[in-house]
Design an enzyme around this catalytic site. Structure first.
Site, short mmCIF file in Angstrom:
data_model
loop_
_atom_site.label_atom_id
_atom_site.label_comp_id
_atom_site.label_asym_id
_atom_site.label_seq_id
_atom_site.Cartn_x
_atom_site.Cartn_y
_atom_site.Cartn_z
CG ASP A 1 -2.20 0.79 1.06
OD1 ASP A 1 -2.12 1.98 0.70
OD2 ASP A 1 -3.28 0.23 1.28
N GLY B 1 4.51 1.21 -1.60
CA GLY B 1 4.75 1.48 -3.01
C GLY B 1 3.48 1.97 -3.68
CG ASP B 2 2.01 4.67 -7.38
OD1 ASP B 2 0.90 4.12 -7.53
OD2 ASP B 2 2.33 5.72 -7.97
CG PHE B 3 -2.08 0.30 -6.66
CD1 PHE B 3 -2.52 1.39 -7.39
CD2 PHE B 3 -2.81 -0.08 -5.53
CE1 PHE B 3 -3.66 2.10 -7.01
CE2 PHE B 3 -3.95 0.63 -5.14
CZ PHE B 3 -4.37 1.73 -5.89
CG HIS C 1 -14.90 0.22 -4.81
ND1 HIS C 1 -15.94 0.26 -3.90
CD2 HIS C 1 -13.78 0.53 -4.11
CE1 HIS C 1 -15.46 0.58 -2.72
NE2 HIS C 1 -14.16 0.75 -2.81
#
Ligand SMILES: C[S@@+](CC[C@H](N)C(=O)[O-])C[C@H]1O[C@@H](n2cnc3c(N)ncnc32)[C@H](O)[C@@H]1O
Length: 348
Positions: free
Chosen positions: A206, A232-234, A252
């Site tokens: 996350d 981290g950054d998805f 969503h």
């Protein structure tokens, strides 16, 4: 009394007027949560005067708030002027099983309230209200407002604690060796999954503001040997090489472009025989006037106004998956899962 009120009658809670004034109970519950009334009542502070002293509120107005809470079934007036929590009201206590206090603080909090106030803007333009109201997206806002992030993460966990039981009851996680909970927040879901599958190792992935609490929660669950917390950054990448990627209430949050980008990150990282698992609401093709559909539709409006995401139908999930080179395998509705389903997909 307004004309409309006379026409519907005091004993007619349903109907259009109830919808028009639907925000009022929500504000009453939020005020009670902000003041921490539930915990005070349990500690024996049970009159308006004593509660007012503890909270710094205006005693006669607090008395009226308590009467409003009694009308909603959250407190009982056990003798004139003395109040006690009902089982429903108990869910506004902090740190009790089933607590929904942070949900009350989040949905009633300034960000949610101001964005819902701009819902019409979102409907007119398709733009999430976060942009015109705050000039930034939801998760940028949470990164910049640590107090709001704490409430948000705790509110997510309040829902997820209950849903996690339904997820592990519905699906056999022991078939996997390594799982990544993408956008996994404070690790509530991963902790339940690892507890159900003793041979499994996992990662809570996350943003730093999202999983800051995860090390503490996983340590308290005795899972530090099998669980890792990775920030981290998805949109860039997710941890590689796991055979299961689970995303609860993440897809969503985004429009189709963002959602496909997140799924593509998972597609790059997943092993060939792996499985992608989403925990989301699956919207019906046709809406009916039922409480279950109403709940999904209201949450869809919430997604429109705040993060700029959407709830989707099965066909819409199928299309997202295809765009990211996954194929939908099955949808398992989760009994006791608050209307959520487990959606399983395989890489193609
Ligand atoms: C609606 S919350 C769901 C949290 C958790 N999965 C649950 O259901 O309890 C969405 C999560 O996605 C995370 N998130 C948002 N943007 C992200 C990004 N760019 N990279 C990684 N995580 C992100 C948020 O921090 C948040 O924890």
């Amino acid at each position: 009394m307004p004309q409309a009120m006379q026409e519907t009658g005091a004993a007619a809670p349903a109907g259009l007027l109830a919808l028009i004034t639907g925000f009022m109970p929500a504000r009453v519950v939020h005020a009670a949560a902000e003041l921490g009334l539930a915990d005070l009542l349990v500690a024996g502070v049970n009159t308006a005067a004593s509660l007012a002293r503890e909270t710094g509120a205006h005693a006669p107005s607090l008395h009226r708030l308590l009467r409003a809470l009694a009308s909603l079934g959250l407190v009982d007036e056990t003798e004139p002027g003395r109040f006690a929590l009902t089982p429903l009201g108990t869910q506004l206590r902090r740190d009790v099983p089933g607590s929904q206090r942070n949900l009350a603080l989040m949905f009633g909090g300034e960000r949610s309230w101001r964005c819902w106030g701009a819902l019409l803007h979102s409907v007119r333009t398709g733009e999430a209200a976060m942009q015109p109201v705050y000039g930034m997206g939801s998760f940028e806002y949470l990164a910049a407002h640590p107090d709001a992030a704490v409430v948000f993460n705790a509110a997510m966990a309040e829902i997820t604690r209950q849903v996690a039981r339904a997820v592990v009851a519905a699906y056999d996680f022991a078939r996997f060796r390594r799982i990544v909970d993408v956008g996994g927040g404070n690790g509530t879901l991963l902790a339940a999954i690892l507890a159900a599958a003793p041979g499994l190792r996992g990662i809570v992935f996350d943003l730093p503001a999202g999983n800051a609490e995860a090390p503490r929660l996983l340590a308290a669950a005795g899972l530090t040997q099998r669980a890792e917390v990775v920030a981290g950054d998805f949109f860039q990448a997710v941890p590689e090489g796991a055979d299961a990627y689970i995303l609860k209430s993440v897809i969503h949050d985004g429009d189709d472009g963002d959602s496909i980008a997140i799924l593509k990150s998972c597609r790059k990282a997943i092993v060939k025989a792996g499985r992608l698992l989403l925990v989301e609401r699956v919207m019906p093709e046709r809406m009916e006037a039922s409480p279950a559909h109403q709940r999904m539709a209201m949450l869809d409006m919430n997604m429109l106004a705040l993060p700029g995401g959407r709830e989707r139908t099965e066909a819409e999930y199928r299309a997202l998956f295809e765009a990211a080179r996954f194929a939908l395998e099955r949808v398992l509705p989760l009994p006791e899962g608050g209307g959520l389903s487990l959606i399983e997909a395989a890489p193609i």
